[in-house]
Design a protein around this motif. Structure first.
Motif, short mmCIF file in Angstrom:
data_model
loop_
_atom_site.label_atom_id
_atom_site.label_comp_id
_atom_site.label_asym_id
_atom_site.label_seq_id
_atom_site.Cartn_x
_atom_site.Cartn_y
_atom_site.Cartn_z
N SER A 26 101.47 63.69 -11.77
CA SER A 26 100.63 62.69 -12.77
C SER A 26 99.55 61.97 -11.99
N THR A 27 99.60 61.99 -10.77
CA THR A 27 98.57 61.19 -10.08
C THR A 27 98.30 61.43 -8.57
N PRO A 28 97.29 61.25 -7.92
CA PRO A 28 97.40 61.67 -6.47
C PRO A 28 98.23 61.30 -5.79
N SER A 29 98.86 59.94 -5.80
CA SER A 29 100.12 59.39 -5.12
C SER A 29 101.37 59.84 -5.57
N ASN A 30 101.41 60.45 -6.82
CA ASN A 30 102.65 61.32 -7.20
C ASN A 30 102.58 62.63 -6.47
N ALA A 31 101.39 63.29 -6.25
CA ALA A 31 101.39 64.40 -5.49
C ALA A 31 101.83 64.37 -4.10
N ALA A 32 101.45 63.28 -3.47
CA ALA A 32 101.90 63.00 -2.12
C ALA A 32 103.47 62.69 -2.16
N GLN A 33 104.06 62.26 -3.26
CA GLN A 33 105.47 61.97 -3.25
C GLN A 33 106.07 63.34 -3.44
N ILE A 34 105.63 64.14 -4.36
CA ILE A 34 106.08 65.53 -4.30
C ILE A 34 106.23 66.32 -3.22
N LEU A 35 104.95 66.13 -2.30
CA LEU A 35 104.63 66.89 -1.30
C LEU A 35 105.50 66.61 -0.13
N VAL A 36 105.89 65.29 0.11
CA VAL A 36 106.60 64.95 1.28
C VAL A 36 107.65 64.30 1.13
N PRO A 37 109.06 64.51 1.88
CA PRO A 37 110.10 63.71 1.63
C PRO A 37 109.99 62.40 2.02
N ASP A 38 110.69 61.42 1.65
CA ASP A 38 110.67 59.94 2.20
C ASP A 38 111.73 59.88 3.23
N ARG A 39 111.05 59.67 4.34
CA ARG A 39 112.06 59.73 5.65
C ARG A 39 113.22 58.68 5.60
N ASN A 40 112.89 57.37 4.85
CA ASN A 40 113.78 56.37 4.79
C ASN A 40 114.96 57.05 3.85
N GLU A 41 114.76 57.82 2.91
CA GLU A 41 115.75 58.36 1.75
C GLU A 41 116.55 59.36 2.79
N ILE A 42 115.85 60.11 3.45
CA ILE A 42 116.56 61.16 4.37
C ILE A 42 117.52 60.44 5.33
N ILE A 43 117.18 59.53 5.80
CA ILE A 43 117.81 58.71 6.89
C ILE A 43 119.05 58.31 6.22
N ARG A 44 118.92 57.42 4.76
CA ARG A 44 120.05 56.98 4.29
C ARG A 44 120.94 57.98 3.96
N SER A 45 120.71 59.20 3.46
CA SER A 45 121.31 60.29 3.12
C SER A 45 122.20 60.88 4.21
N VAL A 46 121.52 61.11 5.38
CA VAL A 46 122.19 61.59 6.48
C VAL A 46 123.20 60.47 7.09
N LYS A 47 122.83 59.35 6.83
CA LYS A 47 123.96 58.13 7.35
C LYS A 47 125.16 58.30 6.42
N TYR A 48 125.03 58.46 5.18
CA TYR A 48 125.75 58.54 4.22
C TYR A 48 126.86 59.78 4.37
N GLN A 49 126.25 60.97 4.67
CA GLN A 49 127.15 62.13 5.08
C GLN A 49 127.65 62.09 6.29
N LEU A 50 127.10 61.41 7.23
CA LEU A 50 127.77 61.15 8.43
C LEU A 50 129.15 60.12 8.36
N GLN A 51 128.95 59.22 7.68
CA GLN A 51 129.91 58.30 7.42
C GLN A 51 131.33 58.85 6.50
N SER A 52 131.07 60.00 5.82
CA SER A 52 131.91 60.70 5.26
C SER A 52 132.62 61.70 6.09
N ILE A 53 131.84 62.35 6.99
CA ILE A 53 132.38 63.35 7.89
C ILE A 53 132.91 62.67 8.97
N LEU A 54 132.67 61.67 9.42
CA LEU A 54 133.00 60.98 10.82
C LEU A 54 134.62 60.91 10.84
N PRO A 55 135.25 60.31 9.85
CA PRO A 55 136.60 60.13 9.88
C PRO A 55 137.39 61.85 10.03
#
Length: 167
Positions: free
Chosen positions: A98-127
């Motif tokens: 929809s915009t140049p900014s949205n193009a960047a959002q589509i193209l590149v994952p958000d590092r912070n979102e990925i870190i949060r997702s990995v932390k959540y997965q690790l927390q569920s796997i750890l036990p």
């Protein structure tokens, strides 16, 4: 800016072209041809420009440009104008933002979102991982104890035989 904030470290090759005016379609076509003729193709070609009047964005309705986008061997992501702007180039592209900014959002994952997702997965796997490791350690201890007991039995048998031989 958005790419670097979201992930960064990407190799970006820029083709400086006019994105409005009568020469813009030919310059964009030349850039597309350049990227499509490289020995090692890029992962994606991104065509972006901010909003403007219908006249400013008219070049993105150029028939030859639209055909070149459709024929590209490299996937084309286009992010031209604002959310309400739509051109024929948007329709020909593999992905339209929809915009140049949205193009960047589509193209590149958000590092912070990925870190949060990995932390959540690790927390569920750890036990489960902790339980599995504890069980393995317990099994190894039991095997070790069983081995020691067998060694004791064999030693006792050998001692008994030695005692019988002496007597």
């Amino acid at each position: 800016k958005i790419i670097n904030e979201r992930w960064g470290g990407m190799k970006i090759e820029v083709a400086h072209v006019q994105v409005q005016g009568k020469d813009s379609p030919d310059q964009i076509i030349s850039a597309l041809k350049y990227f499509n003729q490289q020995e090692k193709l890029a992962d994606v070609v991104v065509i972006i420009r901010g909003g403007g009047s219908a006249d400013d964005l008219a070049g993105f309705n150029d028939e030859l440009l639209v055909r070149e986008i459709a024929a590209s061997r490299i996937p084309v992501l286009i992010g031209v104008g604002h959310e309400t702007d739509e051109s024929l180039s948007d329709l020909a592209a593999d992905v339209s933002a929809s915009t140049p900014s949205n193009a960047a959002q589509i193209l590149v994952p958000d590092r912070n979102e990925i870190i949060r997702s990995v932390k959540y997965q690790l927390q569920s796997i750890l036990p489960r991982l902790e339980n599995s490791i504890s069980k393995k350690i317990s099994d190894l201890k039991n095997i070790r104890l069983a081995s020691i007991e067998k060694i004791e039995v064999v030693l006792n048998q050998n001692l008994t035989k030695l005692e019988h031989m002496r007597s």
